[in-house]
Design a protein around this motif. Structure first.
Motif, mmCIF file in Angstrom:
data_model
loop_
_atom_site.group_PDB
_atom_site.id
_atom_site.type_symbol
_atom_site.label_atom_id
_atom_site.label_comp_id
_atom_site.label_asym_id
_atom_site.label_seq_id
_atom_site.Cartn_x
_atom_site.Cartn_y
_atom_site.Cartn_z
ATOM 1 N N ARG A 89 -39.235 -20.045 73.837
ATOM 2 C CA ARG A 89 -38.197 -19.983 72.819
ATOM 3 C C ARG A 89 -38.693 -20.517 71.484
ATOM 4 N NH1 ARG A 89 -34.402 -22.919 70.203
ATOM 5 N NH2 ARG A 89 -32.390 -21.879 69.786
ATOM 6 N N ARG A 90 -39.394 -21.633 71.507
ATOM 7 C CA ARG A 90 -39.853 -22.244 70.260
ATOM 8 C C ARG A 90 -40.830 -21.321 69.523
ATOM 9 N NH1 ARG A 90 -42.061 -28.224 70.771
ATOM 10 N NH2 ARG A 90 -39.998 -28.344 71.742
ATOM 11 N N VAL A 91 -41.734 -20.704 70.273
ATOM 12 C CA VAL A 91 -42.720 -19.811 69.669
ATOM 13 C C VAL A 91 -42.043 -18.578 69.080
ATOM 14 C CG1 VAL A 91 -44.716 -18.342 70.149
ATOM 15 C CG2 VAL A 91 -44.570 -20.615 71.181
ATOM 16 N N MET A 92 -41.132 -17.997 69.852
ATOM 17 C CA MET A 92 -40.503 -16.751 69.423
ATOM 18 C C MET A 92 -39.533 -16.973 68.263
ATOM 19 S SD MET A 92 -39.968 -15.081 73.218
ATOM 20 C CE MET A 92 -39.355 -13.490 72.649
ATOM 21 N N VAL A 93 -38.799 -18.074 68.285
ATOM 22 C CA VAL A 93 -37.881 -18.364 67.181
ATOM 23 C C VAL A 93 -38.661 -18.646 65.900
ATOM 24 C CG1 VAL A 93 -36.196 -20.049 66.316
ATOM 25 C CG2 VAL A 93 -35.948 -19.097 68.613
ATOM 26 N N ALA A 94 -39.820 -19.291 66.021
ATOM 27 C CA ALA A 94 -40.651 -19.525 64.836
ATOM 28 C C ALA A 94 -41.035 -18.194 64.186
ATOM 29 C CB ALA A 94 -41.899 -20.314 65.219
ATOM 30 N N GLY A 95 -41.400 -17.218 65.007
ATOM 31 C CA GLY A 95 -41.699 -15.900 64.465
ATOM 32 C C GLY A 95 -40.476 -15.250 63.849
ATOM 33 N N GLY A 96 -39.311 -15.447 64.494
ATOM 34 C CA GLY A 96 -38.071 -14.892 63.963
ATOM 35 C C GLY A 96 -37.684 -15.499 62.625
ATOM 36 N N LEU A 97 -38.009 -16.751 62.413
ATOM 37 C CA LEU A 97 -37.753 -17.396 61.122
ATOM 38 C C LEU A 97 -38.731 -16.914 60.057
ATOM 39 C CD1 LEU A 97 -37.153 -21.053 62.383
ATOM 40 C CD2 LEU A 97 -35.460 -19.629 61.235
ATOM 41 N N ALA A 98 -39.974 -16.702 60.460
ATOM 42 C CA ALA A 98 -41.015 -16.338 59.488
ATOM 43 C C ALA A 98 -40.855 -14.918 58.957
ATOM 44 C CB ALA A 98 -42.398 -16.505 60.125
ATOM 45 N N LEU A 99 -40.430 -13.988 59.802
ATOM 46 C CA LEU A 99 -40.419 -12.578 59.395
ATOM 47 C C LEU A 99 -39.495 -12.298 58.209
ATOM 48 C CD1 LEU A 99 -40.700 -10.689 62.803
ATOM 49 C CD2 LEU A 99 -42.367 -10.747 60.944
ATOM 50 N N PRO A 100 -38.237 -12.743 58.196
ATOM 51 C CA PRO A 100 -37.411 -12.471 57.004
ATOM 52 C C PRO A 100 -37.972 -13.107 55.737
ATOM 53 C CG PRO A 100 -36.032 -13.113 58.860
ATOM 54 C CD PRO A 100 -37.442 -13.396 59.253
ATOM 55 N N VAL A 101 -38.546 -14.307 55.873
ATOM 56 C CA VAL A 101 -39.128 -14.971 54.704
ATOM 57 C C VAL A 101 -40.288 -14.155 54.162
ATOM 58 C CG1 VAL A 101 -40.338 -17.038 53.903
ATOM 59 C CG2 VAL A 101 -38.387 -17.262 55.464
ATOM 60 N N LEU A 102 -41.167 -13.701 55.046
ATOM 61 C CA LEU A 102 -42.328 -12.921 54.615
ATOM 62 C C LEU A 102 -41.903 -11.585 54.018
ATOM 63 C CD1 LEU A 102 -44.718 -13.640 57.611
ATOM 64 C CD2 LEU A 102 -45.058 -14.363 55.247
ATOM 65 N N LEU A 103 -40.863 -10.963 54.579
ATOM 66 C CA LEU A 103 -40.400 -9.695 54.027
ATOM 67 C C LEU A 103 -39.795 -9.885 52.640
ATOM 68 C CD1 LEU A 103 -40.195 -6.703 54.577
ATOM 69 C CD2 LEU A 103 -38.003 -7.096 55.728
#
Length: 404
Positions: A268-282
């Protein structure tokens, strides 16, 4: 990670996956370039429609095919799907109009919607140990990323045909583990089994929200990279290949480190970190695209596309672990099929937005719209998949599966 290739059955299946993915990647890149040649400035619309048709095929065909072949041996199902895709590849040189692209996409992705969940459901039985399975997931992610890196560099349609036929040959030569045929059940029950499991299990509901986050950035990359590079920036086809290549490279780097990372951190921690990063990067990508064209802008895009690929991999690589531990041998095809179908249903939202809306309001603006959609998906994931009690590593299903 390479140690799992010592299992002969998995080594052959992994080889089949690589050559089939390269074939799919060749077709996808070729169709994108054909769309630009046919439609020029409207290539984003053509690709948006084509990718929407692809998602319709994935959403509709995956559960339907799983229900229809539930009692068939998985090997001939995989071989048949490969041969259908090889037949589609032969038709590629005859494409001269947009509607032909749409037909080829429908046929190709219908075969892929049959192949992919069936293939994924076999691997947990070939590699029953969770550590080996996690390493196999990283190798699988590498295979997808190699497709992103290598496919733009390969132009011959013949290689596509060889890829699918080679995949079928490797599948045919693989010794499959014995898997009990599921008991007979009404067609409607077989058709909806996977979706019902997703609805009942906390982890899988959270995965659905993260699927939507991934769909926003993937749509921007797949649909609009060719438009961004050739129409917006006026750069060459080789630069399209380069930008897609660095996206795959970023994902590959993360996939290489994923087994060690998941040994220390919960999924969960790994996947949520990616979920947080993607909108910021976009959102960063939207700002970069809006800047005046320059060499600095191009370098920034290369960096952002690399990071988008890396963040995407933090969600996609561990996702099959959630599917594996929340299913059994007999329910596994339905669960993997549901993930395949439901995750691609998200693209039915994002591909039309990225294509048609991008042509209407511009690439920076549509990137911001996709950011909003991604944030909604992230919020849904966080609400559905809350942290579990101390000491758990997110490895326990939350509902009984015995009666599903």
């Amino acid at each position: 990670m390479i140690s799992v290739l010592r299992t002969p059955s998995y080594a052959k299946l992994f080889g089949a996956q690589i050559v089939a993915l390269v074939g799919t990647g060749l077709l996808t890149v070729a169709l994108g370039l054909l769309a630009f040649d046919i439609a020029r400035g409207d290539a984003g619309i053509v690709m948006g429609v084509a990718m929407t048709i692809k998602m319709v095929a994935y959403v509709a065909v995956a559960p339907l095919a799983t229900a229809l072949v539930a009692r068939l041996s998985r090997k001939p199902v995989l071989i048949g799907a490969d041969l259908v895709r090889a037949g589609v590849a032969v038709s590629l040189p005859m494409v001269t109009q947009a509607w032909q692209i749409y037909i080829l996409i429908l046929l190709l992705q219908s075969a892929s919607a049959t192949f992919t969940p069936t293939f994924q459901a076999v691997i947990p039985s070939v590699l029953p140990d969770e550590g080996d399975y996690t390493r196999a997931l990283s190798l699988s992610r590498l295979a997808y990323d190699l497709e992103s890196v290598l496919s733009p560099m390969l132009a011959a349609v013949l290689l596509t045909v060889i890829g699918f036929i080679g995949s079928a040959v490797l599948v045919a030569s693989t010794r499959f583990p014995h898997i009990e045929v599921p008991p007979s059940a009404p067609f409607l029950e077989r058709l909806t089994r996977g979706v019902r499991l997703f609805w009942r299990i906390r982890e899988l509901r959270g995965l659905m929200g993260l699927n939507l986050v991934v769909a926003t950035t993937t749509a921007m990359v797949i649909v609009n990279t060719v438009v961004l590079v050739q129409a917006h920036l006026g750069r060459s086809q080789s630069d399209v290949a380069l930008l897609l290549g660095v996206y795959g490279t970023g994902s590959m780097v993360v996939a290489l480190g994923m087994p060690a990372l998941l040994d220390r951190l919960p999924d969960r921690r790994v996947m949520v970190a990616g979920g947080l990063a993607l909108p910021v990067l976009l959102l960063v990508a939207a700002g970069v695209i809006a800047r005046p064209a320059s060499s600095g802008q191009w370098v920034a895009l290369l960096v952002v596309w690399t990071l988008l690929g890396a963040a995407t991999s933090t969600i996609l690589t561990p996702s099959s672990r959630l599917l594996r531990r929340n299913s059994q041998d007999q329910t596994r095809p339905a669960v993997f099929s549901a993930q395949f179908s439901l995750s691609h249903a998200c693209f039915l939202i994002t591909y039309p937005l990225a294509g048609a809306l991008g042509a209407a309001i511009g690439l920076p603006a549509v990137a911001v719209v996709l950011v909003v959609v991604g944030v909604l998906g992230l919020v849904a994931a966080l609400l559905a998949w809350r942290p579990v009690s101390t000491g758990s590593r997110d490895h326990r299903p939350t509902v009984s599966r015995s009666r599903i």
